[in-house]
Design a protein around this motif. Structure first.
Motif, PDB file in Angstrom:
ATOM      1  N   PHE A   1       0.938  -1.290   0.554  1.00  0.00           N
ATOM      2  CA  PHE A   1      -0.312  -0.190   0.425  1.00  0.00           C
ATOM      3  C   PHE A   1       0.789   1.152   0.217  1.00  0.00           C
ATOM      4  O   PHE A   1       0.901   2.118  -0.999  1.00  0.00           O
ATOM      5  CB  PHE A   1      -0.934   0.261   1.062  1.00  0.00           C
ATOM      6  CG  PHE A   1      -1.430   0.901   1.524  1.00  0.00           C
ATOM      7  CD1 PHE A   1      -2.609   1.579   0.679  1.00  0.00           C
ATOM      8  CD2 PHE A   1      -1.278   1.879   2.547  1.00  0.00           C
ATOM      9  CE1 PHE A   1      -3.086   3.144   0.363  1.00  0.00           C
ATOM     10  CE2 PHE A   1      -1.448   3.860   3.236  1.00  0.00           C
ATOM     11  CZ  PHE A   1      -2.473   3.904   2.147  1.00  0.00           C
ATOM     12  N   LEU A   2       2.460   1.244   1.046  1.00  0.00           N
ATOM     13  CA  LEU A   2       2.827   2.217   1.044  1.00  0.00           C
ATOM     14  C   LEU A   2       3.701   2.663  -0.570  1.00  0.00           C
ATOM     15  O   LEU A   2       3.588   3.980  -0.137  1.00  0.00           O
ATOM     16  CB  LEU A   2       3.895   2.619   1.976  1.00  0.00           C
ATOM     17  CG  LEU A   2       3.060   2.318   3.680  1.00  0.00           C
ATOM     18  CD1 LEU A   2       4.029   1.822   4.040  1.00  0.00           C
ATOM     19  CD2 LEU A   2       2.733   4.025   3.634  1.00  0.00           C
ATOM     20  N   ARG A   3       4.122   2.026  -1.302  1.00  0.00           N
ATOM     21  CA  ARG A   3       4.400   2.007  -2.386  1.00  0.00           C
ATOM     22  C   ARG A   3       3.469   2.487  -3.424  1.00  0.00           C
ATOM     23  O   ARG A   3       4.193   3.198  -4.133  1.00  0.00           O
ATOM     24  CB  ARG A   3       5.018   0.058  -2.857  1.00  0.00           C
ATOM     25  CG  ARG A   3       5.505   0.433  -4.706  1.00  0.00           C
ATOM     26  CD  ARG A   3       5.658  -1.075  -4.787  1.00  0.00           C
ATOM     27  NE  ARG A   3       4.686  -2.035  -4.669  1.00  0.00           N
ATOM     28  CZ  ARG A   3       3.882  -1.687  -5.147  1.00  0.00           C
ATOM     29  NH1 ARG A   3       3.276  -1.094  -5.932  1.00  0.00           N
ATOM     30  NH2 ARG A   3       2.274  -2.621  -4.735  1.00  0.00           N
ATOM     31  N   SER A   4       2.379   1.901  -3.619  1.00  0.00           N
ATOM     32  CA  SER A   4       1.156   2.530  -4.575  1.00  0.00           C
ATOM     33  C   SER A   4       0.732   4.175  -3.876  1.00  0.00           C
ATOM     34  O   SER A   4       1.055   4.386  -4.728  1.00  0.00           O
ATOM     35  CB  SER A   4      -0.052   1.508  -4.245  1.00  0.00           C
ATOM     36  OG  SER A   4      -0.841   1.756  -4.950  1.00  0.00           O
ATOM     37  N   ALA A   5       0.942   4.074  -2.705  1.00  0.00           N
ATOM     38  CA  ALA A   5       0.492   5.729  -2.344  1.00  0.00           C
ATOM     39  C   ALA A   5       0.977   6.763  -2.219  1.00  0.00           C
ATOM     40  O   ALA A   5       1.188   7.255  -2.659  1.00  0.00           O
ATOM     41  CB  ALA A   5      -0.138   5.902  -0.899  1.00  0.00           C
ATOM     42  N   ALA A   6       2.910   5.898  -2.179  1.00  0.00           N
ATOM     43  CA  ALA A   6       3.695   7.053  -2.419  1.00  0.00           C
ATOM     44  C   ALA A   6       3.830   8.061  -3.780  1.00  0.00           C
ATOM     45  O   ALA A   6       3.784   8.710  -4.115  1.00  0.00           O
ATOM     46  CB  ALA A   6       4.863   6.905  -2.744  1.00  0.00           C
ATOM     47  N   GLY A   7       3.007   6.049  -5.129  1.00  0.00           N
ATOM     48  CA  GLY A   7       3.302   7.439  -6.203  1.00  0.00           C
ATOM     49  C   GLY A   7       1.577   7.715  -6.727  1.00  0.00           C
ATOM     50  O   GLY A   7       2.157   8.846  -8.261  1.00  0.00           O
ATOM     51  N   ALA A   8       0.924   7.698  -5.402  1.00  0.00           N
ATOM     52  CA  ALA A   8       0.097   8.653  -6.048  1.00  0.00           C
ATOM     53  C   ALA A   8      -0.216  10.133  -5.510  1.00  0.00           C
ATOM     54  O   ALA A   8      -1.623  11.015  -5.113  1.00  0.00           O
ATOM     55  CB  ALA A   8      -1.301   7.995  -5.563  1.00  0.00           C
ATOM     56  N   LEU A   9       0.974  10.349  -5.078  1.00  0.00           N
ATOM     57  CA  LEU A   9       0.824  11.891  -3.746  1.00  0.00           C
ATOM     58  C   LEU A   9       1.625  12.705  -4.691  1.00  0.00           C
ATOM     59  O   LEU A   9       1.818  12.664  -5.725  1.00  0.00           O
ATOM     60  CB  LEU A   9       1.882  11.239  -2.955  1.00  0.00           C
ATOM     61  CG  LEU A   9       1.303  11.017  -0.965  1.00  0.00           C
ATOM     62  CD1 LEU A   9       2.602  11.234  -0.558  1.00  0.00           C
ATOM     63  CD2 LEU A   9      -0.176  11.161  -0.605  1.00  0.00           C
ATOM     64  N   THR A  10       0.007  13.924  -4.654  1.00  0.00           N
ATOM     65  CA  THR A  10       0.604  15.146  -5.126  1.00  0.00           C
ATOM     66  C   THR A  10       1.595  15.601  -4.838  1.00  0.00           C
ATOM     67  O   THR A  10       2.302  15.563  -3.210  1.00  0.00           O
ATOM     68  CB  THR A  10      -0.717  16.163  -4.496  1.00  0.00           C
ATOM     69  OG1 THR A  10      -2.147  15.609  -4.542  1.00  0.00           O
ATOM     70  CG2 THR A  10      -0.062  17.582  -5.429  1.00  0.00           C
ATOM     71  N   PRO A  11       2.633  15.697  -5.822  1.00  0.00           N
ATOM     72  CA  PRO A  11       4.596  16.474  -5.535  1.00  0.00           C
ATOM     73  C   PRO A  11       3.664  17.828  -4.648  1.00  0.00           C
ATOM     74  O   PRO A  11       3.342  18.614  -4.548  1.00  0.00           O
ATOM     75  CB  PRO A  11       4.469  16.887  -6.782  1.00  0.00           C
ATOM     76  CG  PRO A  11       3.777  15.887  -8.192  1.00  0.00           C
ATOM     77  CD  PRO A  11       2.271  15.919  -7.086  1.00  0.00           C
ATOM     78  N   GLY A  12       4.981  17.762  -3.711  1.00  0.00           N
ATOM     79  CA  GLY A  12       4.984  19.536  -3.318  1.00  0.00           C
ATOM     80  C   GLY A  12       5.125  18.827  -2.014  1.00  0.00           C
ATOM     81  O   GLY A  12       5.181  17.689  -1.732  1.00  0.00           O
ATOM     82  N   GLY A  13       4.582  19.835  -0.835  1.00  0.00           N
ATOM     83  CA  GLY A  13       4.758  19.924   0.607  1.00  0.00           C
ATOM     84  C   GLY A  13       3.747  19.146   0.988  1.00  0.00           C
ATOM     85  O   GLY A  13       3.416  18.947   2.110  1.00  0.00           O
ATOM     86  N   VAL A  14       2.319  18.852   0.271  1.00  0.00           N
ATOM     87  CA  VAL A  14       1.451  19.333   1.050  1.00  0.00           C
ATOM     88  C   VAL A  14       0.941  17.428   0.837  1.00  0.00           C
ATOM     89  O   VAL A  14       0.424  16.808   2.443  1.00  0.00           O
ATOM     90  CB  VAL A  14      -0.100  19.594   0.023  1.00  0.00           C
ATOM     91  CG1 VAL A  14      -0.472  19.710  -1.103  1.00  0.00           C
ATOM     92  CG2 VAL A  14      -1.177  19.202   0.775  1.00  0.00           C
ATOM     93  N   GLY A  15       1.623  17.088  -0.060  1.00  0.00           N
ATOM     94  CA  GLY A  15       0.857  15.335  -0.291  1.00  0.00           C
ATOM     95  C   GLY A  15       1.556  14.410   1.465  1.00  0.00           C
ATOM     96  O   GLY A  15       2.648  14.581   1.551  1.00  0.00           O
ATOM     97  N   GLU A  16       0.364  13.344   1.954  1.00  0.00           N
ATOM     98  CA  GLU A  16       0.823  12.767   3.283  1.00  0.00           C
ATOM     99  C   GLU A  16      -0.179  11.413   2.544  1.00  0.00           C
ATOM    100  O   GLU A  16      -0.693  11.234   1.568  1.00  0.00           O
ATOM    101  CB  GLU A  16       0.239  13.040   4.067  1.00  0.00           C
ATOM    102  CG  GLU A  16       1.118  14.608   4.845  1.00  0.00           C
ATOM    103  CD  GLU A  16       0.541  15.648   5.514  1.00  0.00           C
ATOM    104  OE1 GLU A  16       0.902  17.311   6.396  1.00  0.00           O
ATOM    105  OE2 GLU A  16      -0.746  15.506   6.082  1.00  0.00           O
TER     106      GLU A  16
END
Length: 491
Positions: free
Chosen positions: A264-279
Motif C-alpha cells: 500500500f505504501l509503495r502504491s500510495a507514494a506514487g499517487a501523492l500530490t508533488p510538493g509539501g502537501v502530499g501525505e
C-alpha cells in the motif's frame, strides 16, 4: 510536538590513555571536577548523595555503572588505567547520550504524553486537514479500504464545507458491497449527497476542479485495490491518502500484514500530490506500527511501518493517538465490529522535504575499530588526541555520508594491547546513521559503512578483523538509549 533537546559533547580527558565515562549535562549538578588528573562528575566526587540525583531522573543505568566503576577505582588506589588485570574498559558517552542513558527514554515518554494531550484537538479541529510540512489545507482526499464506507460518510459533510474533495474506495465491487454491509447504500448516498455548491456551479471554477481532481464532487469508487492505485486512478494524484486499520483478510500472521502495508505504501507514494502537501495517513492498532515500541523485541514483533515507508521513499513525520469516530464494522470482510486496542495510533508519512523529529527517525549502527599506534601523529593529518576524542572519526564519517542522513558517534572506548592481543591500543566507536531528512534503508546504511571504512583507512589504520561487517537492522532512534545501557552494562 516537543522535541528532544540537543546534548553537550562529552569528551575524554586530556590524558588520552585514560578510560573514562564523562556524564555532561546543562544541569549544574554535573559540572565536572578533577580528581587525580581525571575529570569526575561531582556526584562521584562526594559532593552530594547519589539517591538525590536518581530521584530527579538525571541518572540512569549509565550513571549507576559509572559510580560502580569509580568506587572500584577508589578501592584500588594503585590501579592503573591500562593495567592488564582490568578485564573490560568502560564505554565513553558521546554527544547524543551525555547526561544519562535513560534521557532519550524519558524524553520519548514526555513526547507521548504531549501527543495524548493534543489528540482531541487533532481529531476534532478543522486543522486536522492541514498538511504537516507547511500547514496548507488539503484539497483532495483518497480513502482506501473503507469497510462499509462509514468513515467516509462521517467526514464527507465536513469536507464539503471545507472545500475538500473526497474519493471513497472499497475493495469489493458494488453488488458484493451492498450485499455484505447493511449500511452500504445509506453511506454511499450520504457521501454523494455531501457536495459543496462550488463544485457544481459551473464556469471557470468547475473547469479548474475537473482538471485538478478529475471529478465534480465527492465520489465512491468500488473495486479499488489499495496496493495498486494506478490501475484505478491513472494519472490522478491526491493531497492525502488514508487507510484506516489495514488488515489481511482472514487470520493472518505478520508476514501477510507487513506485505499488505508495504504494498500500500509503495502504491500510495506514487499517487501523492508533488510538493509539501502530499501525505499518507495510516491508522494502526496498538503495537502494530512499532514507532513507539518500548523495546527492540516489541519493534521486531510489530509491522515496522516506518521501515517499509523508507523502502518506498517516504518518511515518518508524525505519530499521535487516534480516536475512531465512526462505526468500525468491517472485520475480515464481514459486517461486524473489531477492537483497535486502548491507544490506536495515526502514522503520518510524506516524501522527503523537511527533517523529521528524532523520535520518528529510524537508524542503523555498527562498530568502527581502528588501531592507535603511539607513533601515528606523524603519519596522519589527525592527532592521536583528535582520534581518541572522536572528533576526527566524526569528521571523516560526515564527509562521506550524504546530506539528510544524521551521523552520531554516541559511544567510544579504548582497548589496551592486553585486551586485544595486538601490539597497540585499539579505538572502538559506535557509529549510528539516522534518516533525518532522507529515508534510510539497511542496504543504504551498509553502503555508508563501506564508504566510511574506506575513507577512515586513508587516515587511520583499521583493525582488519573487525572490518566489513554488515550494519544492524533498522530500529527506532528512541531505542538507542536502551542499546547504550546494554553496552554499559557489559563494561
Amino acid at each position: 510536538m516537543r522535541r528532544a533537546a540537543s546534548s553537550s559533547y562529552a569528551r575524554w580527558p586530556r590524558h588520552a590513555a585514560a578510560p573514562l565515562i564523562v556524564l555532561a549535562s546543562r544541569c549544574s549538578a554535573f559540572q565536572c571536577h578533577y580528581r587525580g588528573g581525571v575529570v569526575v562528575p561531582p556526584i562521584l566526587a562526594g559532593q552530594s548523595s547519589w539517591a538525590s540525583y536518581t530521584d530527579r531522573a538525571l541518572c540512569g543505568t549509565a550513571a549507576a555503572t559509572v559510580a560502580r566503576r569509580w568506587r572500584h577505582r577508589d578501592a584500588t588506589a594503585d590501579a592503573k588505567p591500562w593495567a592488564s588485570a582490568r578485564k573490560r574498559t568502560p564505554w565513553g558517552l558521546g554527544p547524543t547520550c551525555a547526561g544519562a542513558s535513560s534521557s532519550l527514554t524519558a524524553r520519548w515518554s514526555a513526547c507521548v504524553e504531549v501527543d495524548e494531550d493534543a489528540a482531541e484537538s487533532r481529531i476534532c479541529s478543522p486543522s486536522r486537514w492541514d498538511a504537516v510540512e507547511d500547514g496548507r489545507r488539503i484539497s483532495t482526499l483518497l480513502v482506501c479500504g473503507d469497510g462499509d464506507l462509514s468513515f467516509s460518510a462521517t467526514v464527507a459533510p465536513d469536507l464539503a464545507e471545507l472545500g475538500i474533495r473526497l474519493t471513497a474506495t472499497v475493495l469489493e465491487d458494488r453488488e458484493v458491497h451492498h450485499a455484505t454491509y447493511r449500511n452500504s447504500r445509506d453511506h454511499t448516498e450520504t457521501i454523494l449527497s455531501s457536495n459543496s455548491p462550488t463544485w457544481t456551479s459551473g464556469g471557470e471554477e468547475e473547469d479548474e476542479v475537473k482538471e485538478g481532481g478529475g471529478a465534480s464532487g465527492h465520489e465512491v469508487v468500488f473495486g479499488v485495490n489499495a496496493t495498486d492505485l494506478p490501475s484505478s486512478f491513472s494519472g490522478r494524484t491526491f493531497d492525502r491518502i488514508v487507510f484506516n486499520f489495514p488488515h489481511w483478510r482472514g487470520k493472518a500472521n505478520h508476514r501477510y500484514n507487513r506485505a499488505l502495508l508495504s504494498d500500500f505504501l509503495r502504491s500510495a507514494a506514487g499517487a501523492l500530490t508533488p510538493g509539501g502537501v502530499g501525505e499518507v495517513h495510516v491508522a494502526l492498532c496498538e503495537g502494530q506500527g512499532g514507532a513507539t515500541a518500548p523495546s527492540r523485541e516489541a519493534w521486531r514483533a510489530s509491522w515496522k511501518a516506518a521501515e517499509y515507508a523508507n523502502e518506498h521513499g517516504l518518511l515518518l513525520m508524525d505519530v499521535f493517538p487516534y480516536r475512531a469516530e465512526y462505526d468500525l464494522s468491517s472485520h475480515r470482510g464481514m459486517d461486524r465490529g473489531f477492537s483497535v486496542g486502548k491507544v490506536p495510533k495515526m502514522y503520518v508519512f510524506k516524501k522527503p522535504g523537511i527533517a523529521t523529529a528524532k523520535e520518528f527517525q529510524l537508524c542503523c549502527r555498527h562498530e568502527l575499530h581502528v588501531n592507535l599506534p603511539e607513533d601515528m601523529d606523524g603519519n596522519s593529518m589527525y592527532s592521536l588526541k583528535d582520534i581518541v576524542d572522536g572528533d576526527a572519526v566524526q569528521k571523516i564519517i560526515e564527509s562521506v555520508v550524504p546530506d539528510g542522513v544524521r551521523v552520531e558517534v554516541p559511544m567510544r572506548k579504548c582497548l589496551s594491547p592486553e585486551e586485544t592481543g595486538s601490539s597497540c591500543r585499539v579505538g572502538v566507536y559506535l557509529v549510528v546513521y539516522a534518516g533525518e531528512q532522507k529515508p534510510l534503508t539497511r542496504a543504504e546504511a551498509d553502503e555508508y559503512r563501506s564508504l566510511v571504512e574506506r575513507e577512515v583507512a586513508n587516515h587511520i589504520p583499521l583493525r582488519a578483523n573487525r572490518a566489513n561487517r554488515t550494519v544492524s537492522r533498522l530500529f527506532p532512534y528512541p531505542l538507542l538509549s536502551k542499546l547504550i545501557a546494554h553496552y554499559l552494562s557489559r563494561g
